[in-house]
Structures are given as C-alpha cells and as structure tokens.
Design an enzyme around this catalytic site. Structure first.
Site, short mmCIF file in Angstrom:
data_model
loop_
_atom_site.label_atom_id
_atom_site.label_comp_id
_atom_site.label_asym_id
_atom_site.label_seq_id
_atom_site.Cartn_x
_atom_site.Cartn_y
_atom_site.Cartn_z
N GLY A 144 -5.91 52.00 16.46
CA GLY A 144 -5.38 50.74 15.93
C GLY A 144 -4.23 50.93 14.97
N TYR A 184 1.59 10.96 -0.78
CA TYR A 184 0.31 11.42 -1.32
C TYR A 184 -0.06 10.58 -2.53
CZ TYR A 184 -3.14 14.86 -2.99
OH TYR A 184 -4.28 15.50 -3.39
N SER A 191 20.57 5.81 -1.34
CA SER A 191 20.22 6.99 -2.13
C SER A 191 19.17 6.67 -3.19
CB SER A 191 21.48 7.52 -2.83
OG SER A 191 22.37 7.99 -1.86
N ASN A 228 -0.22 55.94 8.44
CA ASN A 228 -1.23 56.39 7.49
C ASN A 228 -0.82 56.15 6.05
OD1 ASN A 228 -3.21 57.55 9.33
ND2 ASN A 228 -1.54 58.91 9.89
N THR A 260 -14.26 60.30 15.04
CA THR A 260 -13.78 59.57 16.23
C THR A 260 -14.78 59.64 17.39
OG1 THR A 260 -12.49 61.55 16.74
CG2 THR A 260 -11.31 59.73 15.70
N ARG A 284 -4.90 56.42 2.46
CA ARG A 284 -3.56 56.70 1.95
C ARG A 284 -2.67 55.47 1.84
NH1 ARG A 284 -1.97 61.30 5.91
NH2 ARG A 284 -3.78 60.47 7.02
N ARG A 328 9.08 22.60 7.13
CA ARG A 328 7.70 23.11 7.10
C ARG A 328 6.95 22.72 8.36
NH1 ARG A 328 5.51 20.58 1.92
NH2 ARG A 328 3.57 21.47 2.71
C1 UD1 Z 1 -7.16 62.30 15.38
C2 UD1 Z 1 -7.48 63.41 16.37
C3 UD1 Z 1 -6.33 64.40 16.40
C4 UD1 Z 1 -5.06 63.69 16.77
C5 UD1 Z 1 -4.81 62.50 15.87
C6 UD1 Z 1 -3.69 61.67 16.43
C7 UD1 Z 1 -9.90 63.65 16.27
C8 UD1 Z 1 -11.02 64.46 15.78
N1 UD1 Z 1 -8.69 64.06 15.95
O1 UD1 Z 1 -7.06 62.91 14.13
O2 UD1 Z 1 -6.59 65.42 17.36
O3 UD1 Z 1 -3.97 64.60 16.70
O4 UD1 Z 1 -5.97 61.65 15.79
O5 UD1 Z 1 -3.35 60.63 15.57
O6 UD1 Z 1 -10.09 62.66 16.97
N2 UD1 Z 1 -11.59 56.21 13.30
C9 UD1 Z 1 -12.71 55.44 13.50
N3 UD1 Z 1 -13.93 55.94 13.12
C10 UD1 Z 1 -14.07 57.17 12.57
C11 UD1 Z 1 -12.92 57.94 12.38
C12 UD1 Z 1 -11.70 57.44 12.74
O7 UD1 Z 1 -12.62 54.32 13.99
O8 UD1 Z 1 -15.20 57.53 12.27
C13 UD1 Z 1 -10.31 55.68 13.71
C14 UD1 Z 1 -9.32 55.60 12.57
O9 UD1 Z 1 -9.39 54.31 11.96
C15 UD1 Z 1 -8.00 55.81 13.29
C16 UD1 Z 1 -8.35 56.71 14.45
O10 UD1 Z 1 -9.75 56.59 14.64
O11 UD1 Z 1 -7.49 54.60 13.81
C17 UD1 Z 1 -7.98 58.16 14.23
O12 UD1 Z 1 -8.72 58.64 13.12
P1 UD1 Z 1 -8.09 59.61 12.07
O13 UD1 Z 1 -9.07 59.86 10.99
O14 UD1 Z 1 -6.73 59.14 11.69
O15 UD1 Z 1 -7.98 60.94 12.94
P2 UD1 Z 1 -6.99 62.13 12.71
O16 UD1 Z 1 -7.55 63.04 11.70
O17 UD1 Z 1 -5.63 61.60 12.51
MG MG Z 2 -4.78 59.67 11.98
#
Ligand code: UD1
Ligand code: MG
Length: 465
Positions: free
Chosen positions: A110, A388, A406, A228, A86, A15, A334
């Site tokens: 992150g 330079y 000057s 997001n 996740t 997004r 700079r």
């Molecule tokens: C997740 C939670 C949700 C919570 C929300 C809070 C899960 C299943 N859901 O949902 O309960 O309310 O965060 O913000 O965990 N990421 C990875 N690898 C992946 C998927 C995601 O590193 O395979 C990272 C994303 O970059 C992000 C974070 O995990 O930083 C959260 O992922 P996202 O897809 O935003 O989860 P949500 O659907 O928001």
């Molecule tokens: Mg999220």
C-alpha cells in the site's frame, strides 16, 4: 480462475512520524493506497487490504472511495492484529482468500504508489512472477538470488544476508503474482527464525520457488519505490508530477511553470488548456479545451467547460463551470456551484449551492448561497443572500434579467420575479413580483450648512454629546 489482489498496509509507518496512517499520505492529492487500488485491472476476483495501525481511518477512506466509484473491484478488509511480518500478513488472509475462491494472488504494498496500471495488469496475468529492480545502492531491500537461467532461487533480507549476498544489486520490489494453493502451503511452513523475528513473505516465496518456476522481471525503480519517509513522499510526488505533466504536454496542454504546478492523477485536461504558475488541481477534475487557469488557482473535484477563463488566485471546489464563463480573480466557488454558459463571477465573490443561468453576472464582493439566478441577471457589488437564520438555511430564487442594485441584502426565503429591479442599498424581505421596482432605504435627509455647524461643535468638544 480467480486472481485476487492482496495489498499490505498494516505497518506502522514509523518513519513518517505522523498521526495519519502511512498509506493515507497523499501524492498529488490522492492517498498512496488509492493510487495502488486504482492501478488494479477491472475483472479481478477482488482485493483484500490488510490493515491494523490506523485501521479506522483507512476503512473510512475506503468507504468514501467506494461511494465515489473509484475502486475497480470489490475490496475486503482483513485486520492483521499485531503485525508480525509480511508473511504473517498473508497468513491472516487465508480464510478470506479461500472464501473468495482465489486461484492466484497478486501481492502489492500500500505504500508503493507509482506502479503503473500496465505493470499491475501484467503482474495480475502472470503465473508466478516477482518484480525486481536494479539499484546502485540496494540498501535495506531484500536481495534477489537467481538461477543461471534467471528463475528465482531465493530471497534474502538485508539484515540476514551474508557480505557476498549484500553485493547483489538486484532487489525485491515487493510485488508478486503467485498461485494461491502453492503459496498457501508455503505460508503454513513459515518460521520467524531470522534477524527481525518476523514471519517473512519472502521465505514463503523462496520455498515456493523450489516447487515451481518463478520468473523475475526488472522494472523501472520509480515504479516500485516505496514511501517510508517525508523525503520519499517528496521524491514520489516529483516523479508523479513529471510523469503526469509530460503526458498532458504531449496532449497539447501548456504549463507556464511546471515546477510550481501540481496536477493530480484523476485530472483530465483537453488541448490548449494553459496552466499558469502555482496552479494546483486535484481530485476528479475535467477541464475543457482552451481554458486558461490563472496563477495560484486551486481546483478540486470540479468540471470546467470549454474556453473558461479562471483569473488568478481563485478556489473552485465541487463546482461546475459552463463554457465561456469567467471566474476571478480571487473568486471562491464552493460545493454545489453550477454556472451555465457565459457566467461572470468576479473578484471577492463566494458561491455555494448556487445555480447561475446563462450570462448571469456577479462581478464584485458578493455572497451567493442556496440560490438560483436566472439568465441575464446582474447582481451588483456587495450583494448578499442572507441564507442562514442561525438555525436553518433558506433559498433565494431570482428570475431572468433581474437587476439587483449594489449593497442589497436578500433575506431568504425570498423570490424575485423576472425583470424586477432592486434599488441599491435595499434589504429585501418580501417576494418581489415580475417587472416590479423595489427598494427599501431610510429616506435621505439634507441639512443645508449642517457640515460647518457640526465642525464648529466638534472644535468646542460638544459634538454628539
Ligand atoms: C519488504 C520485503 C523486502 C523488499 C521490500 C520492498 C519482506 C520480509 N521483505 O521489506 O524483501 O525488498 O519489502 O519494499 O517481505 N506490512 C504488513 N504487515 C506486517 C509487515 C508489513 O502489512 O506485518 C506491510 C507494510 O505496511 C508495507 C509492506 O507490508 O506496506 C512492506 O513491509 P515493510 O516492513 O516495509 O517491509 P520491508 O522491510 O520494506
Ligand atoms: Mg518497506
């Protein structure tokens, strides 16, 4: 006992509609991921950052932060490969977390930059804790289901929730502290039998909550808000800006127009600093007591002593400005600029790798690059260090109490001795001894009545032909 932070950052960030990985998008000049890492307490067993999309760019940024000493603990990187959720992100961390001798993990996202250091420290000290928020419009966040006594009972993603569960306003903030052996076991049992066909970390946390009590704590939603979209980024920046400005106001800093002023999280301001409208200060910056920073000025990675006056529309980057110096308007300092006390740099003056000693002045229309200028030396209007030659950079060294007339060009490498005087309009190609007077100009000629003779020739159309 070794607590390791895991920071989830492998997602695509669709997004944001950007070539830049989401976690590198800045809030007040610092990327989201840097905010998260800097909030970690010292003394952790390490931090593991899970990456995939835009990995190379993030790794390059991590190296820069590491070299700049911005990371509170050693950071290792795990490539998730195709992100499958996740829970999958944590599964791919198993070998690294085992290698680090992890006993407890603190999991953060992150793209959630504004969790305060106090909250993250508290999380890192907890046995088993989930950070939640109460939202009037809980939207797509996962819903938190609790036992009567408040302990966590389950976590349900919005897409999998029943109508009744969607009514729950308490949502999962995505920040957890959990014992590693128990979470590790729960991760082994994960499936992707859900609406998104993903391996959910939330399922593992819910399973773990059947074994051991997991506390739920409700935070200020601002602390857990994620980035997001570009709209989220603006909202987060506004929240961070408000928080930072309130802090500095209580420390005795004046903002003439807070709404147009941006002060980054690594800026340190002393009392009686005054920031005029439209000032932007980011990176690692220290500004001493009583400095006035003029309208539209941009300062990054620099330090200013006490009582420095920066007049409007100046740019200061990777520079040091000594106490009582005056800079601008429209000056550009700079990288490698080093001004001692009481130096004056005026309008349309550019400096780069330029060390100016106490009381030196360059007030108008000048370029000073790869140079050292002694105490009390005056650089006239329009002076240029020609540093330079098209291939290499060369140095110009100017002694104390020198007067550079000057419109002088100093063709480097060249050394000007103490107390020398350079006549205006000179092109200096040879070293000048101390106390010498030097000038290089074509001799001026005068032709009496020549102006009217020229004009009459111009009328006849024969001028200069
Ligand atoms: C997740 C939670 C949700 C919570 C929300 C809070 C899960 C299943 N859901 O949902 O309960 O309310 O965060 O913000 O965990 N990421 C990875 N690898 C992946 C998927 C995601 O590193 O395979 C990272 C994303 O970059 C992000 C974070 O995990 O930083 C959260 O992922 P996202 O897809 O935003 O989860 P949500 O659907 O928001
Ligand atoms: Mg999220």
């Amino acid at each position: 006992m070794s607590t390791v932070a895991v920071i989830l950052a492998a997602g695509l960030g669709t997004r944001m509609k950007s070539r830049l990985p989401k976690v590198l998008h800045p809030i007040l000049g610092d990327p989201s991921l840097l905010w998260v890492l800097r909030a970690l307490p010292a003394g952790l067993g390490g931090a593991v950052v899970v990456l995939h999309h835009g990995k190379q760019q993030v790794v390059a940024a991590l190296e820069t932060w590491q070299q700049a000493g911005l990371l509170p603990c050693p950071v290792s990187i795990v490539d998730q490969g195709e992100p499958l959720g996740t829970g999958h992100a944590l599964q791919v961390c198993i070998p690294e977390l085992d290698r680090l001798g992890t006993t407890r993990v603190a999991i953060l996202c992150g793209d959630v930059p504004l969790t305060s250091a106090a909250t993250v420290s508290h999380l890192c000290e907890a046995e088993a804790l989930l950070l939640a928020m109460d939202l009037s419009s809980p939207g797509t966040y996962g819903r938190v289901i609790q036992h009567q006594d408040g302990r966590l009972m389950g976590l349900v993603e919005a897409k999998d929730a029943t109508a009744e569960q969607l009514e729950v306003r308490r949502v999962n903030g995505g920040a957890y502290a959990l014992p590693w052996p128990a979470l590790r076991r729960a991760l082994m049992g994960l499936t992707n039998h859900n609406a998104q066909k993903e391996y959910y970390l939330t399922d593992a946390v819910a399973a773990l909550a059947q074994e051991i009590p997991v506390t739920v704590e409700v935070c200020d939603p601002e602390e857990l808000a994620g980035m997001n979209s570009r709209q989220d980024q603006v909202a987060l920046q506004a929240a961070a800006q408000h928080r930072i400005q309130q802090h500095w106001m209580t420390e005795g800093v004046s903002f003439l127009h807070p709404d147009s002023t941006l002060v980054g999280p690594r800026v340190i301001l002393q009392r009686d600093v005054l920031l005029e409208p439209g000032v932007r200060i980011e990176g690692s910056v220290q500004i001493g007591e009583g400095c006035r920073i003029g309208q539209g000025t941009v300062i990054s990675d620099s330090s200013l002593g006490e009582g420095v006056e920066v007049r409007p529309y100046s740019i200061i980057e990777h520079a040091r400005v000594g106490t009582g110096s005056k800079v601008g308007p429209f000056a550009r300092l700079r990288e490698g600029t080093d001004l001692a006390e009481g130096v004056h740099i005026g309008n349309f003056v550019e400096t780069k790798k330029a060390k100016l000693h106490r009381g030196a002045k360059a007030n108008h229309l000048t370029y000073l690059g790869d140079t050292e200028i002694g105490e009390g030396t005056n650089i006239g209007a329009g002076v240029i260090t020609c540093n330079y030659d098209g291939l290499n950079k060369h140095r110009t060294t100017i002694g104390r109490n020198v007067f550079v007339g000057s419109d002088t060009q100093l063709v480097a490498p060249v050394v000007i001795g103490d107390g020398a005087l350079i006549g205006a309009g000179s092109t200096i190609t040879m070293d000048v001894p101390a106390d010498a007077l030097t000038l290089s100009r074509a001799p001026q000629t005068i032709r009496e009545g020549g102006a009217s003779r020229l004009r009459s020739r111009q009328k006849k159309g024969t001028a200069l032909s």
